[in-house]
Design a protein around this motif. Structure first.
Motif, PDB file in Angstrom:
ATOM      1  N   GLU A 112       0.810  -1.232   0.000  1.00 37.22           N
ATOM      2  CA  GLU A 112       0.000   0.000   0.000  1.00 37.22           C
ATOM      3  C   GLU A 112       0.841   1.280   0.000  1.00 37.22           C
ATOM      4  O   GLU A 112       0.337   2.365   0.283  1.00 37.22           O
ATOM      5  CB  GLU A 112      -0.959   0.035   1.209  1.00 37.22           C
ATOM      6  CG  GLU A 112      -1.887  -1.164   1.316  1.00 37.22           C
ATOM      7  CD  GLU A 112      -3.064  -1.099   0.350  1.00 37.22           C
ATOM      8  OE1 GLU A 112      -3.152  -0.145  -0.435  1.00 37.22           O
ATOM      9  OE2 GLU A 112      -3.885  -2.031   0.388  1.00 37.22           O
ATOM     10  N   LYS A 113       2.150   1.166  -0.293  1.00 34.03           N
ATOM     11  CA  LYS A 113       2.976   2.382  -0.315  1.00 34.03           C
ATOM     12  C   LYS A 113       4.253   2.130  -1.113  1.00 34.03           C
ATOM     13  O   LYS A 113       4.652   0.984  -1.362  1.00 34.03           O
ATOM     14  CB  LYS A 113       3.340   2.816   1.103  1.00 34.03           C
ATOM     15  CG  LYS A 113       4.194   1.814   1.857  1.00 34.03           C
ATOM     16  CD  LYS A 113       4.497   2.284   3.277  1.00 34.03           C
ATOM     17  CE  LYS A 113       5.324   1.240   4.029  1.00 34.03           C
ATOM     18  NZ  LYS A 113       5.574   1.630   5.421  1.00 34.03           N
ATOM     19  N   VAL A 114       4.888   3.217  -1.521  1.00 30.82           N
ATOM     20  CA  VAL A 114       6.206   3.187  -2.149  1.00 30.82           C
ATOM     21  C   VAL A 114       7.108   4.043  -1.270  1.00 30.82           C
ATOM     22  O   VAL A 114       6.954   5.266  -1.221  1.00 30.82           O
ATOM     23  CB  VAL A 114       6.161   3.733  -3.590  1.00 30.82           C
ATOM     24  CG1 VAL A 114       7.554   3.748  -4.206  1.00 30.82           C
ATOM     25  CG2 VAL A 114       5.211   2.902  -4.446  1.00 30.82           C
ATOM     26  N   PRO A 115       8.063   3.445  -0.529  1.00 24.62           N
ATOM     27  CA  PRO A 115       8.817   4.204   0.470  1.00 24.62           C
ATOM     28  C   PRO A 115       9.848   5.170  -0.094  1.00 24.62           C
ATOM     29  O   PRO A 115      10.107   6.223   0.494  1.00 24.62           O
ATOM     30  CB  PRO A 115       9.484   3.116   1.313  1.00 24.62           C
ATOM     31  CG  PRO A 115       9.527   1.910   0.435  1.00 24.62           C
ATOM     32  CD  PRO A 115       8.342   1.994  -0.460  1.00 24.62           C
ATOM     33  N   VAL A 116      10.481   4.832  -1.235  1.00 15.71           N
ATOM     34  CA  VAL A 116      11.527   5.670  -1.825  1.00 15.71           C
ATOM     35  C   VAL A 116      11.393   5.622  -3.345  1.00 15.71           C
ATOM     36  O   VAL A 116      11.037   4.581  -3.903  1.00 15.71           O
ATOM     37  CB  VAL A 116      12.942   5.181  -1.413  1.00 15.71           C
ATOM     38  CG1 VAL A 116      14.015   6.127  -1.956  1.00 15.71           C
ATOM     39  CG2 VAL A 116      13.078   5.065   0.092  1.00 15.71           C
ATOM     40  N   TYR A 117      11.688   6.744  -3.987  1.00 15.14           N
ATOM     41  CA  TYR A 117      11.520   6.848  -5.441  1.00 15.14           C
ATOM     42  C   TYR A 117      12.855   7.078  -6.142  1.00 15.14           C
ATOM     43  O   TYR A 117      13.774   7.677  -5.577  1.00 15.14           O
ATOM     44  CB  TYR A 117      10.575   8.008  -5.784  1.00 15.14           C
ATOM     45  CG  TYR A 117       9.210   7.873  -5.160  1.00 15.14           C
ATOM     46  CD1 TYR A 117       8.209   7.147  -5.789  1.00 15.14           C
ATOM     47  CD2 TYR A 117       8.933   8.450  -3.923  1.00 15.14           C
ATOM     48  CE1 TYR A 117       6.967   6.999  -5.222  1.00 15.14           C
ATOM     49  CE2 TYR A 117       7.680   8.307  -3.344  1.00 15.14           C
ATOM     50  CZ  TYR A 117       6.702   7.585  -3.993  1.00 15.14           C
ATOM     51  OH  TYR A 117       5.472   7.438  -3.423  1.00 15.14           O
ATOM     52  N   GLY A 118      12.920   6.627  -7.403  1.00 16.98           N
ATOM     53  CA  GLY A 118      14.104   6.880  -8.209  1.00 16.98           C
ATOM     54  C   GLY A 118      13.768   7.138  -9.661  1.00 16.98           C
ATOM     55  O   GLY A 118      14.643   7.092 -10.523  1.00 16.98           O
ATOM     56  N   GLY A 119      12.507   7.420  -9.950  1.00 13.03           N
ATOM     57  CA  GLY A 119      12.060   7.636 -11.323  1.00 13.03           C
ATOM     58  C   GLY A 119      11.507   9.032 -11.524  1.00 13.03           C
ATOM     59  O   GLY A 119      11.521   9.865 -10.609  1.00 13.03           O
ATOM     60  N   PRO A 120      10.968   9.315 -12.709  1.00 13.48           N
ATOM     61  CA  PRO A 120      10.474  10.665 -13.016  1.00 13.48           C
ATOM     62  C   PRO A 120       9.152  11.009 -12.326  1.00 13.48           C
ATOM     63  O   PRO A 120       8.766  12.175 -12.301  1.00 13.48           O
ATOM     64  CB  PRO A 120      10.303  10.635 -14.530  1.00 13.48           C
ATOM     65  CG  PRO A 120      10.143   9.193 -14.882  1.00 13.48           C
ATOM     66  CD  PRO A 120      10.945   8.428 -13.886  1.00 13.48           C
ATOM     67  N   PHE A 121       8.449   9.998 -11.778  1.00 18.55           N
ATOM     68  CA  PHE A 121       7.185  10.244 -11.098  1.00 18.55           C
ATOM     69  C   PHE A 121       7.219   9.677  -9.681  1.00 18.55           C
ATOM     70  O   PHE A 121       8.045   8.817  -9.358  1.00 18.55           O
ATOM     71  CB  PHE A 121       6.015   9.619 -11.868  1.00 18.55           C
ATOM     72  CG  PHE A 121       5.585  10.404 -13.079  1.00 18.55           C
ATOM     73  CD1 PHE A 121       4.548  11.329 -13.009  1.00 18.55           C
ATOM     74  CD2 PHE A 121       6.241  10.234 -14.306  1.00 18.55           C
ATOM     75  CE1 PHE A 121       4.169  12.063 -14.124  1.00 18.55           C
ATOM     76  CE2 PHE A 121       5.858  10.962 -15.418  1.00 18.55           C
ATOM     77  CZ  PHE A 121       4.823  11.885 -15.332  1.00 18.55           C
ATOM     78  N   VAL A 122       6.306  10.178  -8.852  1.00 19.15           N
ATOM     79  CA  VAL A 122       6.105   9.651  -7.506  1.00 19.15           C
ATOM     80  C   VAL A 122       4.625   9.329  -7.330  1.00 19.15           C
ATOM     81  O   VAL A 122       3.772   9.822  -8.078  1.00 19.15           O
ATOM     82  CB  VAL A 122       6.553  10.652  -6.412  1.00 19.15           C
ATOM     83  CG1 VAL A 122       8.032  10.975  -6.536  1.00 19.15           C
ATOM     84  CG2 VAL A 122       5.708  11.935  -6.455  1.00 19.15           C
ATOM     85  N   LEU A 123       4.345   8.488  -6.358  1.00 23.93           N
ATOM     86  CA  LEU A 123       2.966   8.152  -6.016  1.00 23.93           C
ATOM     87  C   LEU A 123       2.428   9.261  -5.126  1.00 23.93           C
ATOM     88  O   LEU A 123       2.709   9.322  -3.938  1.00 23.93           O
ATOM     89  CB  LEU A 123       2.937   6.799  -5.298  1.00 23.93           C
ATOM     90  CG  LEU A 123       1.564   6.232  -4.923  1.00 23.93           C
ATOM     91  CD1 LEU A 123       0.725   5.973  -6.162  1.00 23.93           C
ATOM     92  CD2 LEU A 123       1.743   4.938  -4.128  1.00 23.93           C
TER      93      LEU A 123
END
Length: 554
Positions: free
Chosen positions: A211-222
């Motif tokens: 139910e979550k994405v803790p860290v991002y590394g792409g052009p978009f975020v949740l």
């Protein structure tokens, strides 16, 4: 997507490409797959507006976001994670991988004995928590995915179990991955790359992405995931160092298959499948829309089980000669504007380099030969259903109770064809929610039809035909294999020369046809309705979407 092969929901809802209602009068065009077939309205960035929203449907809510975890393989989730995390390579329409410059300056095999791959990272590449992307992230993906620690609930260990070590190279922006045995499809690994902080422990790996994405590394975020409203919203990543995305947001809304067409007609979404005669008929003239077609890695087949009478290879081979593939394909193709071409290879799609038509005579429609082979297998014709040792030759075709009319027509046609050679085929409709979990996954079928999707690169097809190990059947639900097929597939996956690898895969495919494992029917085209003006997005082939280039034409 590779990790979405045989994605259960997609396969269930569209195992064949259409319903049988409607004739061919509405056929707008015929598309024959080519090596670079895709239809996404390609536009240079100067022709695309800054801002705007793309609205897409989802067929189920996304609970597990980690694509390496066994519950994280749902196709739409895997695609979205390619927008949120570090996707190191991008495939073009021919299926050739290229490094993504936002992450990789270069990546190449720098030694062959042992195989060593050296990645030179873009020094600007950084996770959303400020940590530089580096070798520890590669190391964490490998350790979580190599199958050595059973506490990590893995989707697939292929490729990672062949790695013997991951270390920093000459400086922090260089990573060296060493393999204990050659692995040809190394470019498909670490896709997407996830941060070490999010996957280093079994608990983080299994539960940290629920139910979550803790860290991002792409052009978009949740930006938002509203479980009550069943909507997911992506927004540009403020720490993104690459080309600024053209879109302000991407919104996903969970809709059942029946509601997607109407939602597109109501201008609530900008993208909808038009792959059935019914949906195509409704969408082809929809306001402010266009139909786009493409040729992804997507196949429809009939699989044989390996139990009872079908444990005998001669019986399976006889059934292959009893089925009229051309007629079965016509049932699926009725009322749909793209021609479904027969697929004569289990491993390559028709638009992949290396494709060869290997079916030979194994599925050439010939009821006389089918009867002869059944006789030779001991199943004697007594004027009705054949029998052997007092037992009738009765088989079961398992299908979901949520199947389309075309799927039912396909099953009925198969039933009639087998009846002509003295085989009684009973069609068993089972609850849709149990179709895969209780029947296909367990090998409880004599005949069944479903799709395999995204089994690309080629090593992704290996689990479908490799020999089971104990209770682990991998993706080989028929449990049919031979040491020769297994050896050829393993050797092909370990061959770094693409031409030599293709030769080995084709040798394996010839043997798979002879085994009577699966009757391939056709490569299923992508047929979609898209809102007019949407650029660099639509019906793909083997190419990955460049999400930063997607937007609305000026």
């Amino acid at each position: 997507m590779g990790r979405a092969a045989a994605a259960a929901l997609a396969a269930l809802l569209a195992a064949t490409a259409c319903t049988s209602q409607g004739g061919s009068a509405d056929v707008a065009k015929t598309v024959v797959p080519t090596v670079d077939a895709e239809d996404n309205n390609p536009q240079p960035l100067d022709n695309i507006k800054d801002g705007g929203e793309l609205r897409e449907p989802l067929q189920q809510w996304i609970t597990q976001w980690n694509p390496y975890q066994v519950d994280g393989t749902y196709g739409d989730a895997v695609e979205i994670m390619g927008y949120l995390e570090a996707k190191l390579f991008r495939s073009d329409a021919q299926g050739v991988y290229h490094p993504v410059p936002e992450y990789l300056v270069s990546a190449q095999v720098t030694s062959t004995s042992p195989q060593v791959v050296t990645y030179k990272l873009n020094p600007k590449a950084v996770w959303s928590d400020g940590t530089a992307i580096g070798y520890r992230d590669f190391e964490a993906v490998w350790k979580a995915s190599n199958g050595k620690d059973q506490a990590f609930n893995l989707a697939d260990s292929s490729g990672y179990e062949q790695i013997s070590g991951v270390e920093q190279g000459a400086d922090p922006s260089e990573v060296k991955v060493t393999f204990s045995e050659p692995y040809a499809d190394w470019q498909s690994l670490f896709s997407p790359l996830l941060p070490a902080s999010g996957i280093s422990t079994p608990q983080a790996f299994n539960e940290g992405w629920i139910e979550k994405v803790p860290v991002y590394g792409g052009p978009f975020v949740l930006q938002n995931a509203d479980k009550t409203a069943q909507t997911i919203t992506l927004a540009p990543n403020p720490r993104w160092w690459g080309p600024k995305p053209k879109l302000d947001r991407i919104t996903y809304r969970v809709l059942d298959a029946a509601a997607i067409t109407q939602s597109f007609l109501n201008n609530e979404i900008d993208f909808a499948s038009a792959g059935t005669a019914t949906s195509y008929g409704q969408l082809k003239d929809a306001k402010d829309s266009v139909i786009r077609t493409g040729t992804p890695w997507d196949e429809v087949h009939i699989s044989f089980g390996g139990n009872g009478a079908l444990a005998d290879q001669k019986v399976r081979q006889a059934l292959g000669r009893a089925l009229d593939r051309a007629s079965l394909i016509k049932i699926a193709n009725k009322g749909v504007p793209v021609e479904f071409k027969p697929l004569d290879n289990h491993l390559f799609m028709t638009n992949q380099s290396g494709y060869k038509a290997n079916a030979g005579d194994w599925v050439a429609y010939d009821p006389t030969t089918a009867k002869k082979w059944l006789d030779e297998a001991g199943w004697k014709d007594a004027g009705g259903t054949r029998s052997k040792d007092g037992q009738p030759l009765e088989l079961h075709y398992v299908m979901s109770d949520g199947s389309t009319q075309a799927q039912s027509d396909l099953a009925t046609a198969t039933q009639n064809m087998l009846q002509q050679v003295g085989v009684k085929l009973t069609i068993d409709k089972v609850p849709s929610k149990e179709y895969f979990s209780k029947y296909i996954d367990q090998g409880k079928f004599d005949l069944a039809s479903w799709r395999n999707t995204g089994s690309f690169p080629l090593s992704k097809t290996v689990p479908i035909f490799r020999a089971p190990q104990g209770d682990n059947v991998f993706g080989n639900y028929s449990k049919l294999s031979t040491p020769e097929i297994d050896g050829l597939l393993r050797k092909a996956a370990a061959t770094l020369d693409p031409a030599k690898a293709a030769e080995l895969y084709n040798q394996a495919d010839v043997k798979i046809w002879e085994l009577g494992h699966t009757v391939e029917l056709y490569q299923r085209p992508s047929i979609v309705a898209v809102r007019k003006g949407l650029a660099n997005f639509g019906a793909g082939s083997l190419a990955d979407t460049v999400i930063t280039s997607v937007g609305w034409q000026k």
